[in-house]
Write a protein that holds these residues in place. Structure first.
Motif, PDB file in Angstrom:
ATOM      1  N   MET A  62     -25.326  31.450   2.607  1.00 32.94           N
ATOM      2  CA  MET A  62     -25.289  30.192   1.865  1.00 32.94           C
ATOM      3  C   MET A  62     -24.924  30.396   0.399  1.00 32.94           C
ATOM      4  N   ASN A  65     -21.269  30.335   0.350  1.00 33.59           N
ATOM      5  CA  ASN A  65     -20.743  28.968   0.445  1.00 33.59           C
ATOM      6  C   ASN A  65     -20.835  28.251  -0.899  1.00 33.59           C
ATOM      7  N   GLN A  66     -21.930  28.482  -1.630  1.00 34.10           N
ATOM      8  CA  GLN A  66     -22.062  27.844  -2.938  1.00 34.10           C
ATOM      9  C   GLN A  66     -21.020  28.375  -3.919  1.00 34.10           C
ATOM     10  N   ARG A  73     -15.551  31.924  -6.349  1.00 38.21           N
ATOM     11  CA  ARG A  73     -15.498  32.981  -5.336  1.00 38.21           C
ATOM     12  C   ARG A  73     -15.276  34.348  -5.981  1.00 38.21           C
ATOM     13  N   VAL A 109     -14.786  30.021   3.660  1.00 36.18           N
ATOM     14  CA  VAL A 109     -15.839  29.041   3.406  1.00 36.18           C
ATOM     15  C   VAL A 109     -17.123  29.703   2.914  1.00 36.18           C
ATOM     16  N   PHE A 110     -17.402  30.921   3.401  1.00 38.77           N
ATOM     17  CA  PHE A 110     -18.621  31.629   3.002  1.00 38.77           C
ATOM     18  C   PHE A 110     -18.341  32.761   2.026  1.00 38.77           C
ATOM     19  N   HIS A 152     -18.443  20.642  12.188  1.00 38.79           N
ATOM     20  CA  HIS A 152     -17.787  20.168  10.966  1.00 38.79           C
ATOM     21  C   HIS A 152     -17.453  18.680  11.045  1.00 38.79           C
ATOM     22  N   TYR A 230     -20.315  21.482   8.295  1.00 40.78           N
ATOM     23  CA  TYR A 230     -19.355  21.717   7.215  1.00 40.78           C
ATOM     24  C   TYR A 230     -18.671  20.414   6.836  1.00 40.78           C
ATOM     25  N   GLU A 236     -18.855  22.039   1.438  1.00 37.24           N
ATOM     26  CA  GLU A 236     -20.257  22.460   1.488  1.00 37.24           C
ATOM     27  C   GLU A 236     -20.782  22.510   2.916  1.00 37.24           C
ATOM     28  N   VAL A 237     -21.612  23.507   3.178  1.00 37.87           N
ATOM     29  CA  VAL A 237     -22.267  23.655   4.484  1.00 37.87           C
ATOM     30  C   VAL A 237     -23.721  23.228   4.338  1.00 37.87           C
TER      31      VAL A 237
END
Length: 241
Positions: A62, A65-66, A73, A109-110, A152, A230, A236-237
């Protein structure tokens, strides 16, 4: 043509399926670990830390993901050096069952890289014997500490299951795997598609928990399994129960 099957033709999935029933998770893990590590090199990547808890693994997922959502990233483990490091051996800290949708690139995404995630992708993120066997291998053998079933926003497979009707080819088999989850959303308030997607994630999580390999790891505190949703618009997840 001979119908005999040699031992070398037995798949990892079948070893897990039949071995778990007859010998238990520990014996299956030992057997498959021999297969998995037969080509290991001296300079192999470090394994998932023994003290990394399932909750720690979920937090790592998580946090990535944030970073993605906030456009910060760090793109870890994406160099050619890392690619070479994991070429002979992998120790992913998390396993995911994700939809095959092209808008959900799981490693991006992560914010993860080579060797970090053990990803199984299937339209509608549905659980089949093959998906279950893959995730059994990713956890019992490779050491992933958390499984996330990731649905998703605006999932076409769930939308088709809600709409119903006839479908060409094998598409109907995906719809049939989602349909049982939709009985729980009857009478619910809110968007029917979003409700259906989240209900499908919950259903598939429960299907995975029926695996004796996975359930034993959970009972031993070595594994956590969660659902995720998702958002295609924000990236955001959301962790689902």
């Amino acid at each position: 043509m001979s119908n005999s099957i040699s031992p070398t033709q037995i798949s990892r999935r079948n070893l897990l399926k039949f071995g778990a029933a007859a010998l238990g998770t520990s014996a299956v893990t030992a057997t498959l670990s021999c297969v998995s590590t037969s080509k290991m090199q001296v300079n192999q990547p470090s394994a998932v830390p023994a003290n990394l808890s399932p909750d720690d693994a979920l937090n790592l997922l998580m946090e990535g993901n944030q970073r993605f959502v906030s456009e910060k990233r760090i793109n870890p483990h994406q160099s050619f050096g890392r690619m070479a490091e994991v070429a002979e051996h992998q120790t992913p800290f998390a396993a995911l069952l994700s939809c095959a949708d092209s808008r959900v690139p799981v490693e991006i995404v992560f914010d993860q890289g080579f060797g970090d995630l053990f990803v199984v992708r299937q339209a509608g993120n549905v659980v089949t014997p093959e998906e279950t066997g893959s995730l059994e291998f990713g956890t019992a053998v490779l050491g992933s500490k958390v499984i996330m079933v990731l649905g998703h926003e605006r999932c076409g497979a769930v939308k088709a299951a809600i709409k119903g009707g006839e479908f060409p080819g094998k598409i109907g088999s995906l719809v049939a795997a989602i349909a049982p989850a939709l009985t729980s959303i009857e009478g619910q308030n809110g968007d029917p598609l979003e409700n259906g997607i989240k209900a499908n994630v919950s259903w598939q999580v429960n299907q995975l928990k029926k695996s004796p390999v996975i359930s034993e790891l959970i009972a031993a505190g070595k594994l956590k399994i969660v659902g995720g949703y998702y958002d295609l618009d924000t990236g955001e997840v959301e962790v689902l129960s």
